[in-house]
Structures are given as structure tokens and as C-alpha cells.
Design an enzyme around this catalytic site. Structure first.
Site, PDB file in Angstrom:
ATOM      1  N   GLU A  33     -13.316  -1.284  17.689  1.00 16.13           N
ATOM      2  CA  GLU A  33     -14.228  -1.068  16.565  1.00 16.13           C
ATOM      3  C   GLU A  33     -15.563  -1.755  16.831  1.00 16.13           C
ATOM      4  OE1 GLU A  33     -12.148  -2.275  13.000  1.00 16.13           O
ATOM      5  OE2 GLU A  33     -10.756  -0.591  13.127  1.00 16.13           O
ATOM      6  N   ARG A  54      -4.044  -0.313  10.970  1.00 13.00           N
ATOM      7  CA  ARG A  54      -4.650  -1.012  12.099  1.00 13.00           C
ATOM      8  C   ARG A  54      -4.813  -0.038  13.258  1.00 13.00           C
ATOM      9  NH1 ARG A  54      -6.131  -4.174   9.077  1.00 13.00           N
ATOM     10  NH2 ARG A  54      -5.885  -6.442   9.022  1.00 13.00           N
ATOM     11  N   ILE A  92       0.833  -1.206   0.000  1.00 13.16           N
ATOM     12  CA  ILE A  92       0.000   0.000   0.000  1.00 13.16           C
ATOM     13  C   ILE A  92       0.864   1.251   0.000  1.00 13.16           C
ATOM     14  CG2 ILE A  92      -1.779   1.286   1.251  1.00 13.16           C
ATOM     15  CD1 ILE A  92      -2.786  -1.460   2.295  1.00 13.16           C
ATOM     16  N   HIS A 138     -13.610   1.359   8.834  1.00 15.61           N
ATOM     17  CA  HIS A 138     -12.723   0.302   8.340  1.00 15.61           C
ATOM     18  C   HIS A 138     -13.130  -0.159   6.934  1.00 15.61           C
ATOM     19  CE1 HIS A 138      -9.795  -2.926  10.037  1.00 15.61           C
ATOM     20  NE2 HIS A 138      -9.591  -2.740   8.744  1.00 15.61           N
ATOM     21  N   ASP A 178      -9.358   5.284   9.493  1.00 18.80           N
ATOM     22  CA  ASP A 178     -10.257   4.233   9.010  1.00 18.80           C
ATOM     23  C   ASP A 178     -10.263   3.050   9.963  1.00 18.80           C
ATOM     24  OD1 ASP A 178     -12.032   3.133   6.992  1.00 18.80           O
ATOM     25  OD2 ASP A 178     -10.388   1.787   6.445  1.00 18.80           O
TER      26      ASP A 178
END
Length: 305
Positions: free
Chosen positions: A261, A233, A153, A279, A256
Site C-alpha cells: 500500500e 488485510r 465485522i 484502505h 480496500d
């Protein structure tokens, strides 16, 4: 093979459902969309010798409670939820393809950078409250960008940023020097990135060494109006420290992922200078299908061994 699919999003995707049912005759899907507790996860995969996993944690207790399990196929790219060393010890194979959703994540990061640097996100929130504040932010072109983690990424971010002629500083544990030279990147320490970059984007795994990588001290190093992105993360940024900094208006952020979560601090989530998403970085339609197909292909290859 008997396949148990724990991922809710895989289990409701018509193309993936069709594909896996064509490939295997005994498939159990998580059709209720459950986020399993550990005991529920153990019960769900009991008696199955293969599983397709999203974010469920496969620790030693889950693995020991699943004696029939022969392969865990990853739906996604992060492996921090699977105890890889213990799987190897127990002879459980791992099906994984790195970077399969890299473009989905990188595109969202670029969108968030543009939204924050040009003040589009914050001013949209203000306008929704009837506040007409004309502040157009800054251009991205030519800015200094810090990328921590130069994997799939991180490299996709470098590619997408090329038209903006940014001065890109990078930090990782090892480097491909030919790639660094070809893309005119500068290798820097994390501290140098914190102190000098307009945008800081995290693309590293969550391991003990990266937990709360950015805390109060690191945030204090950053220049006014620095933009912080975390699409990797949760747990790598001290969210309380970030909340306190964002409240002052000195910094901006796009998250994100979160420590817990879904996150529960509504005051944090409502800040104008925070873009918070649930996410979804790797969840573009194309990426979801690619991740699912990859997980199925790993099971098919394992079956033919």
C-alpha cells in the site's frame, strides 16, 4: 506519561488532538503525516513510555530499541502489526478494543456489493469513457453470500444483510451455535463457499495460514460473475491471479486493502470490474473518532493502575 502518537490520521484530527492534550501533558504528534521507516519509528518513540499506533509495525527490533515503552495503544482494530507475544514477554501492555469500527467497514462492504451486483460501478466507469452500455446486473435479494470470518465485522455484515433475505454461508475457526441458529446461517467449508456463493467477503486476520488464502486454484472454483471482497488485510488474495481473472471479465472484486500500500499496478486499478479504495473501510468520520477515543481511554486506564 509521555505519549508518542505515530498515526498520521489521529495526529490531524482536531477532536482527538484536543482530547489527548487535555488528558496528558506531554504528547508528541505525527504532524507531518509521515509513514515511518523502522529507524524513523524507533527515533520517533524514543524516550516515550506510551504510544498510540495505527499501522506501524512493532516487531522485536522496534520493541528492543524502545526500553522506556510500557504500553502500546491501538488506534484501529487489527493487531497483526504488533508482535503480541514479544510484548507480553517484555511486559508491554496492549490497549485494544475489538470491533470499534465494525459498522464503518460493514457499511462499505454492503455498498460495494450493491455497486458490483447491480453493475453500477462498472457501468459508471464505462459511461465516463462515453460508452452507453445498459446492463443493470442482478438483485442482491435472495442471493447466496459467503462470509469468511465471523467476528465483529462478519457479524455486522450478517445484520446489514438481513433485509435482503440472503442465504448466508459462513466459515470460521469456531462458532457460537446459538448465534448461528438465531440468524439462520449455514456453516460451510471455504471450498464450498468458493464454489457456490455469489458474493465472498473476507473478514479474517492476516496470519501465515491466511496468506494468499485465495489464489489461482480458489479463483478457478468460483462461478462466473462471483464478487470477491477484501476489506480485512492485503496479502490474503494473490493479486496477480486476481488481476488475470478480472481481465477476462469472469469475476468482479472490491478491494480496500492490498499486498503493498499504496498499490502500483495502474492497469489493475483501472479495471471496470474492480472497485479499489485506499484502505478507508474503517475510516468513516464516526469510526475514526471512536477509534481515537478508545486509544486514549486505554492510556488513561493504564495510568490509573
Amino acid at each position: 506519561m509521555k505519549i508518542a502518537v505515530t498515526s498520521p490520521s489521529f495526529s490531524k484530527h482536531p477532536v482527538l488532538i484536543k482530547k489527548i492534550n487535555e488528558a496528558f501533558s506531554d504528547v508528541k504528534l505525527n504532524t507531518e503525516g509521515k509513514i515511518f521507516s523502522q529507524s524513523e519509528l524507533i527515533e520517533f518513540i524514543s524516550g516515550y513510555d506510551a504510544t498510540i499506533v495505527g499501522l506501524d509495525e512493532f516487531n522485536q527490533e522496534v520493541i528492543d530499541s524502545s526500553p522506556d515503552l510500557k504500553i502500546i495503544s491501538k488506534y484501529g482494530v487489527g493487531l497483526n502489526n504488533i508482535d503480541l507475544d514479544y510484548c507480553e514477554k517484555k511486559g508491554i501492555a496492549i490497549g485494544w478494543t475489538g470491533g470499534v469500527n465494525r459498522l464503518s467497514v460493514a457499511e462499505m462492504c454492503l455498498g460495494n456489493i450493491l455497486s458490483l451486483i447491480r453493475n453500477m460501478g462498472p457501468s459508471s466507469s464505462q459511461l465516463s469513457r462515453g460508452e452507453w452500455k445498459k446492463h443493470g446486473g442482478e438483485q442482491l435479494t435472495g442471493k447466496r453470500i459467503g462470509i469468511i470470518g465471523l467476528g465483529f465485522i462478519g457479524k455486522e455484515m450478517v445484520r446489514l444483510l438481513a433485509p435482503f433475505y440472503c442465504d448466508i454461508w459462513v466459515n470460521d475457526i469456531e462458532y457460537d451455535q446459538d448465534y448461528i441458529a438465531k440468524n439462520n446461517l449455514s456453516i460451510k467449508t471455504k471450498e464450498e463457499i468458493y464454489k457456490a456463493c455469489k458474493v465472498i467477503s473476507l473478514h479474517i486476520p492476516l496470519v501465515p495460514e491466511t496468506r494468499e488464502l485465495i489464489g489461482q486454484n480458489e479463483l478457478a472454483m468460483m462461478q462466473n460473475q462471483t464478487i470477491i471482497l477484501n476489506s480485512a488485510r492485503g496479502g490474503m488474495i494473490d493479486e496477480i491471479a486476481l488481476f488475470n481473472e478480472l481481465k477476462t471479465g469472469r469475476l468482479a472484486a472490491a478491494l480496500d486493502v492490498f499486498e503493498i500500500e499504496p498499490p502500483t499496478n495502474s492497469e489493475f486499478l483501472k479495471l471496470d470490474n474492480l472497485i479499489a479504495t485506499p484502505h478507508i473501510g474503517g475510516s468513516a468520520v464516526e469510526a475514526i473518532e471512536a477509534m481515537g477515543m478508545s486509544a486514549i481511554e486505554h492510556l488513561e486506564k493504564f495510568r490509573t493502575k
